[in-house]
Design a protein around this motif. Structure first.
Motif, PDB file in Angstrom:
ATOM      1  N   ASP A   1      38.993  33.026  50.002  1.00 20.44           N
ATOM      2  CA  ASP A   1      40.367  32.887  49.513  1.00 20.44           C
ATOM      3  C   ASP A   1      41.163  31.880  50.321  1.00 20.44           C
ATOM      4  OD1 ASP A   1      39.947  34.770  47.511  1.00 20.44           O
ATOM      5  OD2 ASP A   1      40.473  36.441  48.834  1.00 20.44           O
TER       6      ASP A   1
ATOM      7  N   ARG B   1      44.713  36.053  38.216  1.00 22.31           N
ATOM      8  CA  ARG B   1      44.028  37.350  38.227  1.00 22.31           C
ATOM      9  C   ARG B   1      44.786  38.319  39.120  1.00 22.31           C
ATOM     10  NH1 ARG B   1      37.936  36.117  39.762  1.00 22.31           N
ATOM     11  NH2 ARG B   1      39.023  35.064  41.467  1.00 22.31           N
TER      12      ARG B   1
ATOM     13  N   PRO C   1      44.842  42.109  40.909  1.00 20.36           N
ATOM     14  CA  PRO C   1      43.959  43.234  41.245  1.00 20.36           C
ATOM     15  C   PRO C   1      44.351  44.487  40.477  1.00 20.36           C
ATOM     16  CG  PRO C   1      45.479  42.748  43.045  1.00 20.36           C
ATOM     17  CD  PRO C   1      45.617  41.636  42.066  1.00 20.36           C
TER      18      PRO C   1
ATOM     19  N   ARG D   1      43.270  49.730  43.383  1.00 26.60           N
ATOM     20  CA  ARG D   1      43.820  49.871  44.726  1.00 26.60           C
ATOM     21  C   ARG D   1      43.586  51.298  45.193  1.00 26.60           C
ATOM     22  NH1 ARG D   1      47.829  46.948  41.990  1.00 26.60           N
ATOM     23  NH2 ARG D   1      48.258  44.863  42.819  1.00 26.60           N
TER      24      ARG D   1
ATOM     25  N   SER E   1      41.222  50.854  35.273  1.00 23.36           N
ATOM     26  CA  SER E   1      42.376  51.438  35.945  1.00 23.36           C
ATOM     27  C   SER E   1      43.295  52.075  34.908  1.00 23.36           C
ATOM     28  CB  SER E   1      43.137  50.372  36.736  1.00 23.36           C
ATOM     29  OG  SER E   1      43.606  49.363  35.860  1.00 23.36           O
TER      30      SER E   1
END
Length: 538
Positions: free
Chosen positions: A183, A265, A267, A270, A383
């Motif tokens: 990253d 994008r 996430p 978590r 999720s």
């Protein structure tokens, strides 16, 4: 006639390494009593070994060595020797290695059967370039694609080192150890050899200038030290593939892209969030008998739909589903009609749990075990957007003298004497029928009114003499119910009763992204699945 083997009294074998810069004669001892026998043997060397810096101890600068062996010309590039480089395309034959720290050269490819004389044409050395065994740098473009980084560095004692990263961005060899952050593009490399300290080599190790007792460490009952592998910092080259992204257009997305990552994008997993494991399967009905009950291969399912062979859905009121036991029953009056056999049941079972750990390799750990068997080919992990408890209600009831076609949440104009008593007769709303809307009941005379929605438009007319309950055509029940007992007197043409209804729904922004590619199907579709908890009556 008799033959006798020669009598051998003693054989002496001596191995001597001769370098090209040493002038020496080769001596051969042999015994031949007859003096008439002779023989010859051709020996092929595996490598030619030279020392370009014989007689002085200085570091060679990368790219400065040029010498000839016979008719071949050799050049060095980052610790690798190339033979007969073509000036038109700058290509040559990789033929060996050079150690910049010692000047030693090992040539493993050369032209045979030619003069082996050596001519040094170019060489630059220095005493002002200290060697290193730790290098850190950052790539100018980020993010870096995994497994795309290659680092080439010239070591002073081992020639060229070519290093590549694995999927996790780790470099691990016997001489190089490091990693890259894909990253940020930060690369950190250490060059050393893990060496066990023994009685035989301790004195040699301690004699080095870099030695420090604090560098020793214990592992599995043995003592080790990381012996530095010195590299030429000026020789380091790297190659990597970086991603670049087209800027996100806020008008196309429909939302501000300021807080989105560069690649768009976000996430979705978590620690502490809720995750859902789902498996989708298809069960083909052997027949379609009215009143027949069919059992699936799985129990405790969460969703089921029937459809025919052409993908047309069977109306929901033509069958009943038992989600706990994984069964469904066709109604007693079920008829195939326009549906095309065979029928199929598409169903899904799920497990929902709290996420305890999320790994960079994609592994997700839940706080509790799953209760179904899942296979790779038909299962996904997603999720959940938690909505919490929802309940339909109405709010902001007020009156105003005239209808101005402005959907404000406060009264416009002066006060009027007429009103609706919702303290004793509240406006009734249900979760099934209510929607998110602002309503206006505009009177056309002292008793009649029109019902207008901000987005729904005019949906009906009513009177103060009867209960007003307009029907929601989607659910078949009323949007709300205004009781006739709540109307006071004094209403006149143009007066308005305003109120808002809050639906038992949750606002969700849905943005679907399709990457640039050739189309694989003519049409596509998706569904949004809502999960709800209910109170069971036992």
């Amino acid at each position: 006639m008799s033959f006798y083997l020669p009598a051998v009294s003693n054989i002496e074998e001596t191995q001597v390494v001769r370098k090209a810069y040493e002038a020496a004669d080769i001596s051969v001892k042999y015994r031949d009593t007859s003096g008439l026998n002779s023989s010859s043997k051709i020996i092929t060397g595996d490598k030619l070994r030279l020392d370009l810096s014989a007689g002085f101890d200085e570091q060679i600068l990368g790219g400065s060595a040029r010498f000839k062996v016979g008719a071949d010309t050799f050049l060095d590039r980052t610790g690798t020797l190339y033979r007969n480089v073509d000036s038109s395309n700058n290509s040559g034959i990789a033929s060996g290695v050079i150690q910049y720290g010692t000047g030693k050269v090992e040539i493993d490819s050369w032209t045979p059967n030619v003069d082996n004389s050596i001519t040094l044409e170019s060489l630059t050395t220095t005493t002002d370039l200290p060697p290193l065994n730790h290098v850190s740098f950052r790539t100018p473009i980020i993010p870096i694609r995994p497994q795309s980084l290659t680092v080439v560095v010239a070591s002073l004692d081992y020639g060229q080192l070519t290093l590549t990263t694995d999927a996790n961005g780790v470099i691990e060899t016997n001489r190089a150890h490091g990693s890259i952050n894909h990253d940020t593009g930060f690369v950190d490399l250490y060059f050393y050899t893990k060496t066990e300290i023994t009685v035989a080599n301790r004195a040699e190790i301690e004699a080095n200038d870099w030695y420090d007792p604090l560098l020793e460490y214990e592992e599995a009952g043995k003592t080790y030290i990381n012996v530095p592998v010195w590299v030429d910092a000026s020789s380091i080259r790297y190659n990597a593939i970086a991603y670049t992204y087209i800027p996100l257009d806020s008008e196309i997305l429909g939302l501000s892209a300021t807080r989105l990552p560069l690649d768009g994008r976000v996430p979705i997993f978590r620690v502490g969030d809720i995750g859902i494991i789902s498996a989708s399967k298809v069960y083909e009905l052997p027949d379609y008998i009215a009143g027949q009950t069919y059992s699936l291969d799985d129990q405790r399912i969460s969703w089921l739909e029937l459809e025919d062979s052409e993908g047309v859905k069977v109306p929901y009121d033509m069958y009943v589903v038992d989600y706990d036991y994984g069964k469904f029953t066709l109604n007693g009056d079920f008829a195939l009609g326009t549906l095309v056999a065979p029928l199929s049941a598409r169903y899904r079972y799920q497990d929902m749990g709290l996420i305890r750990d999320v790994q960079i390799n994609g592994q997700i750990t839940f706080t509790k075990p799953v209760t179904h068997n899942y296979s790779i080919e038909n299962s996904i992990v997603g999720s959940a957007l938690v909505i919490n408890d929802m309940q339909a209600r109405y709010t902001r009831k007020f009156v105003q003298p005239t209808w101005s076609n402005l959907w404000a949440d406060e009264a416009v104009g002066g006060a009027i004497s007429a009103n609706y008593n919702d303290a004793l007769y509240p406006i009734a709303v249900t979760n099934n029928g209510n929607i998110q809307e602002r309503w206006a009941l505009v009177f056309t005379d002292a008793q009649s009114f029109r019902c207008i929605g901000e987005y729904s438009g005019q949906i009906g007319t009513g009177s103060v003499n009867t209960d007003f309950a307009p029907i929601n055509p989607v659910t078949g029940v009323s949007y709300f119910k205004v009781k006739k007992e709540g109307w006071g007197s004094g209403w006149a043409s143009g007066n308005v009763l305003r109120f808002n209804t809050i639906a038992a729904t949750y606002p969700v922004w849905v943005i679907r992204t399709v990457k640039q590619s050739e189309p694989t199907v003519i049409s596509d579709q998706f569904q949004i699945m809502l999960r709800g908890d209910i109170d069971r009556v036992v």
